[in-house]
Write an enzyme that holds these catalytic residues in place. Structure first.
Site, PDB file in Angstrom:
ATOM      1  N   HIS A   1       0.692  -1.033   0.092  1.00 34.64           N
ATOM      2  CA  HIS A   1      -0.031   0.143   0.073  1.00 34.64           C
ATOM      3  C   HIS A   1       0.980   1.227  -0.064  1.00 34.64           C
ATOM      4  CE1 HIS A   1      -2.879   2.989   1.426  1.00 34.64           C
ATOM      5  NE2 HIS A   1      -3.744   2.241   0.995  1.00 34.64           N
TER       6      HIS A   1
ATOM      7  N   SER B   1     -10.078   7.273  -3.143  1.00 32.09           N
ATOM      8  CA  SER B   1     -11.444   8.119  -3.015  1.00 32.09           C
ATOM      9  C   SER B   1     -12.545   7.608  -3.604  1.00 32.09           C
ATOM     10  CB  SER B   1     -11.148   9.582  -3.492  1.00 32.09           C
ATOM     11  OG  SER B   1     -10.219  10.300  -2.543  1.00 32.09           O
TER      12      SER B   1
ATOM     13  N   GLY C   1      -7.221   9.188  -0.121  1.00 31.51           N
ATOM     14  CA  GLY C   1      -7.679   9.938   1.165  1.00 31.51           C
ATOM     15  C   GLY C   1      -7.479  11.497   0.660  1.00 31.51           C
TER      16      GLY C   1
ATOM     17  N   GLU D   1      -3.786   1.930  -7.296  1.00 34.67           N
ATOM     18  CA  GLU D   1      -4.172   3.170  -6.321  1.00 34.67           C
ATOM     19  C   GLU D   1      -3.292   4.262  -6.503  1.00 34.67           C
ATOM     20  OE1 GLU D   1      -6.408   1.572  -2.727  1.00 34.67           O
ATOM     21  OE2 GLU D   1      -4.312   1.555  -2.089  1.00 34.67           O
TER      22      GLU D   1
HETATM   23  P1  PGA Z   1      -9.426   6.076   0.471  1.00 36.87           P
HETATM   24  O1  PGA Z   1      -8.448   5.077   0.656  1.00 36.87           O
HETATM   25  O2  PGA Z   1     -10.406   5.469  -0.055  1.00 36.87           O
HETATM   26  O3  PGA Z   1      -9.575   6.817   1.760  1.00 36.87           O
HETATM   27  O4  PGA Z   1      -8.815   7.148  -0.695  1.00 36.87           O
HETATM   28  C1  PGA Z   1      -8.025   4.208  -0.373  1.00 36.87           C
HETATM   29  C2  PGA Z   1      -6.815   3.204   0.171  1.00 36.87           C
HETATM   30  O5  PGA Z   1      -6.091   3.597   0.908  1.00 36.87           O
HETATM   31  O6  PGA Z   1      -6.919   1.955  -0.147  1.00 36.87           O
END
Ligand code: PGA
Length: 249
Positions: free
Chosen positions: A95, A213, A173, A167
């Site tokens: 991640h 997000s 976030g 991602e």
């Molecule tokens: P988020 O996080 O949906 O809050 O953007 C996604 C993630 O970190 O896997």
């Protein structure tokens, strides 16, 4: 046919009671949704309780990290045999928060992916570019490098156990989601890469999630993209109502 997967990455959130209550309610909701797979990745201390709560359902319970060594002097780490012993078989690996905050390298990520697949477990392998890399037009280069490094020494049989999660770091976030066509471009690139490196059939079977997000308001458009097989969800997976709305897209 790839079943849509919606996996919540709970990061550093929720106590044991909150975890169990959430899963119990989610379980009832999912009884009528056999065509979709939902998952939750709670903190290590709540994994066992989460697995018990999820018993007799098709909810995946995953860890957020692991160490590649079976045992040893690695203070603060959790091993693959420890996870396997409680029947936790999915693990998020690489991640961007692990990469950027805790300094995890592509080499370490590869060691984890190798150890997990060898133990017949399922890595959820995260990758994605930063905003600077996107602005410098380096998306494909970065993704290719992360795939080469992360999947080094991984053969086709091992790939079958892996879920990939694209991602983009700038979307995690931040409330800024990749536009559906931007996500699709990268997902198609990943699938093409897998097709060339392994074989097309295997690439077609691989689950590629989008993360960054994802919310009830944007999931439908994202899921309309042909190479997007579901989502890894942070913030919006913490509230039952928004997680349910995402699964129901
Ligand atoms: P988020 O996080 O949906 O809050 O953007 C996604 C993630 O970190 O896997």
């Amino acid at each position: 046919m790839r079943k849509p997967h919606f996996i919540g990455n709970w990061k550093l959130h929720k106590t044991k009671k909150e975890t169990v209550d959430f899963i119990n309610t989610l379980k009832q909701f999912l009884e009528s949704k056999q065509d979709k797979i939902a998952g939750i990745c709670p903190s290590f201390v709540n994994l066992d309780a989460a697995l018990h709560a999820a018993k007799d359902s098709n909810i995946i319970i995953g860890a957020q990290n692991c160490h590649w060594a079976e045992s040893g002097a690695f203070t603060g780490e959790v091993s693959i045999p420890m996870l396997k012993a409680i029947n936790c078989t999915y693990v998020i690996v690489g991640h961007s928060e692990r990469r950027n905050i805790f300094g995890e390298t592509d080499f370490e990520i590869n060691r984890k992916i190798k150890a997990l697949t060898k133990a017949d477990m399922h890595p959820i392998f995260c990758l994605g570019e930063t905003l600077d890399q996107r602005n410098a037009d380096m998306v494909e280069e970065v993704i290719r490098f992360q795939l080469e490094a992360g999947l080094c020494d991984i053969n086709g049989d091992a790939l079958r156990k892996i879920i990939i999660a694209y991602e983009p770091v700038w979307a995690i976030g931040t409330g800024v989601t990749a536009k559906p066509h931007q996500a699709q471009e990268v997902h198609a690139f990943i699938r093409k890469y897998l097709g060339e490196r392994y074989d097309r059939g295997l690439a077609e079977e691989t689950i590629i999630l989008y993360g960054g997000s994802v919310k009830p308001e944007n999931v439908k458009e994202l899921m309309a993209q042909p190479d997007l097989d579901g989502a890894l969800i942070g913030g919006a997976s913490l509230k039952l109502e928004s997680f349910k709305a995402i699964i129901n897209y």
